[in-house]
Design a protein around this motif. Structure first.
Motif, PDB file in Angstrom:
ATOM      1  N   SER A 115      18.308  -2.090   9.977  1.00 23.65           N
ATOM      2  CA  SER A 115      17.532  -2.516  11.135  1.00 23.65           C
ATOM      3  C   SER A 115      17.720  -1.600  12.339  1.00 23.65           C
ATOM      4  N   ARG A 116      18.965  -1.198  12.603  1.00 17.16           N
ATOM      5  CA  ARG A 116      19.220  -0.309  13.740  1.00 17.16           C
ATOM      6  C   ARG A 116      18.544   1.047  13.544  1.00 17.16           C
TER       7      ARG A 116
ATOM      8  N   GLU B  56      14.811   0.603  14.179  1.00 11.44           N
ATOM      9  CA  GLU B  56      14.546   0.568  15.622  1.00 11.44           C
ATOM     10  C   GLU B  56      14.574   1.975  16.215  1.00 11.44           C
TER      11      GLU B  56
ATOM     12  N   TYR C  97      13.104 -10.556  10.519  1.00  6.93           N
ATOM     13  CA  TYR C  97      13.006  -9.399  11.406  1.00  6.93           C
ATOM     14  C   TYR C  97      11.549  -9.050  11.746  1.00  6.93           C
TER      15      TYR C  97
ATOM     16  N   SER D  19      23.126  -4.638  14.430  1.00  8.53           N
ATOM     17  CA  SER D  19      21.681  -4.896  14.339  1.00  8.53           C
ATOM     18  C   SER D  19      21.296  -6.136  15.126  1.00  8.53           C
ATOM     19  N   ARG D  20      22.285  -6.992  15.397  1.00  9.64           N
ATOM     20  CA  ARG D  20      22.020  -8.216  16.158  1.00  9.64           C
ATOM     21  C   ARG D  20      22.731  -8.200  17.506  1.00  9.64           C
TER      22      ARG D  20
ATOM     23  N   LYS E  63      23.752  -5.765  19.322  1.00 13.26           N
ATOM     24  CA  LYS E  63      23.326  -4.712  20.250  1.00 13.26           C
ATOM     25  C   LYS E  63      21.817  -4.545  20.274  1.00 13.26           C
ATOM     26  N   SER E  64      21.109  -5.578  19.861  1.00 17.23           N
ATOM     27  CA  SER E  64      19.653  -5.504  19.816  1.00 17.23           C
ATOM     28  C   SER E  64      19.032  -6.517  20.765  1.00 17.23           C
TER      29      SER E  64
ATOM     30  N   LYS F 231      15.822  -6.919  20.620  1.00 15.12           N
ATOM     31  CA  LYS F 231      14.679  -7.382  19.830  1.00 15.12           C
ATOM     32  C   LYS F 231      15.065  -8.514  18.882  1.00 15.12           C
ATOM     33  N   TYR F 232      16.286  -8.446  18.317  1.00 16.22           N
ATOM     34  CA  TYR F 232      16.725  -9.446  17.337  1.00 16.22           C
ATOM     35  C   TYR F 232      18.118  -9.963  17.715  1.00 16.22           C
TER      36      TYR F 232
END
Length: 352
Positions: free
Chosen positions: A19-20, A23, A49, A174-175, A177-178, A180-181
């Motif tokens: 995911s990262r 992005e 996602y 992915s969560r 530091k995001s 978006k998610y």
């Protein structure tokens, strides 16, 4: 439109791991294609996602089924990726058996991520075909020993790109530091968990070719925890049979597809006979007991040596550790996220 990067997802945690990177690709304006297969909760997690993807093939638990399904998936992926508008400049995967074979056959540079040196069958089928191999340092060290002891040459050990951490650091980031998610703050409420009690997450043994025929220790662990600790138990089975066995216990929660990373974030302990969720919890600083029934992977040895996780299959030791350490928050692991390394190698391959 042309495709810059092809990413193939074949296991549920892969969507967290990539995911990262996805992005970052989006931020840099790079076009990508996601492919996946039907396996456990993978497709449901991709939908969480919100990524677009194309699904090919499915998992099988038998040797003949694995061969047939993988062969069919290679053919389907070859037809799809070889379309003029889909041909990527570089292909990326983590433990996908099919991507290295398709990319090799179509002369597409490939980047492969490996953190299980014991998956002999998969490694024989993939590692000799990839252009770049990325491993956590613990995996690289164990792979070196295996190749020397068994006189196997999967990949030139000196050419492996390693990083000081585990793949689960990318999963967590992915969560955490995001924007978006982000972590779901309502996950405990959604599961009906009593927030006045500590929460223990349990995960059963992998249903994989490298971990078959082992006794499931979780039923005994569940019984002991219910008898000795006032807590919420959230149990993740891997098979229908395991789900039926665990369902006979009162006062435990057996979710279907949920946001497990958010659950772990608010949990007080992790006990698992698998790998990924253990490592995710350990990286988060949650007291973690691995009861994995086989020889530990290099990445698990790495975390235990650094004190982020303990390993034992002794029932009394598991329960004693749980009673003593439940809710004792450890420091979040300061380990390397491999996303930047993957992105760097993608850019290098695309510029050639």
């Amino acid at each position: 439109m042309t495709t810059d990067v092809w990413i193939d997802l074949t296991n549920s945690p892969h969507i967290h791991y990539f995911s990262r990177l996805i992005e970052k690709l989006e931020k840099e304006g790079l076009e990508y294609i996601l492919t996946a297969r039907k396996f456990q909760s993978l497709e449901d997690l991709i939908n969480i996602y919100g990524y677009e993807y194309v699904s090919f093939g499915e998992h099988s638990s038998t040797l003949s089924g694995k061969l047939v399904n993988s062969t069919n998936r290679i053919m389907e992926l070859t037809k799809f990726i070889s379309r003029k508008e889909n041909v990527p400049k570089v292909a990326v995967a983590k433990h996908s058996v099919e991507l290295p074979r398709v990319s090799f056959g179509l002369n597409i540079p490939s980047i492969f991520v490996l953190d299980n040196e014991t998956a002999v069958a998969q490694n024989k089928l993939t590692l000799p075909l990839v252009d770049e191999l990325i491993c956590p340092i613990g995996t690289k060290n164990k792979l070196d020993v295996i190749q020397k002891n068994k006189n196997i040459s999967y990949f030139d050990i000196n050419s492996i790109l390693s990083f000081e951490g585990t793949c689960e650091v990318a999963n967590i980031n992915s969560r955490s530091k995001s924007d978006k998610y982000p972590i779901d703050n309502a996950i405990l409420y959604e599961l009906g968990i009593d927030t006045e009690l500590p929460t223990i997450v349990l995960r059963s043994c992998p249903n994989s070719s490298y971990c078959t025929g082992k006794t499931d220790l979780l039923p005994k662990i569940i019984e002991e925890l219910l008898d000795k600790i006032g807590c919420n138990l959230v149990v993740f089975p891997r098979t229908r049979k395991q789900r039926e066995i665990y369902s006979k216990y009162d006062n435990i929660i057996i979710p279907k597809t949920i946001d497990a990373l958010s659950l772990l974030h608010f949990s007080n302990m992790m006990i698992g006979a698998g790998g990924t969720m253990n490592r995710e919890a350990a990286v988060m600083g949650i007291p973690t007991i691995s009861c994995y029934p086989e020889t530990l992977l290099g990445v698990d040895e790495y975390l235990t040596e650094k004190g982020y996780m303990v390993h034992t299959t002794d029932l009394s030791e598991i329960i004693d550790y749980a009673i003593t350490n439940i809710g004792v928050k450890n420091k979040v692991a300061d380990l390397e996220d491999p996303t930047e390394l993957m992105f760097q190698k993608i850019c290098e391959k695309m510029s050639r």
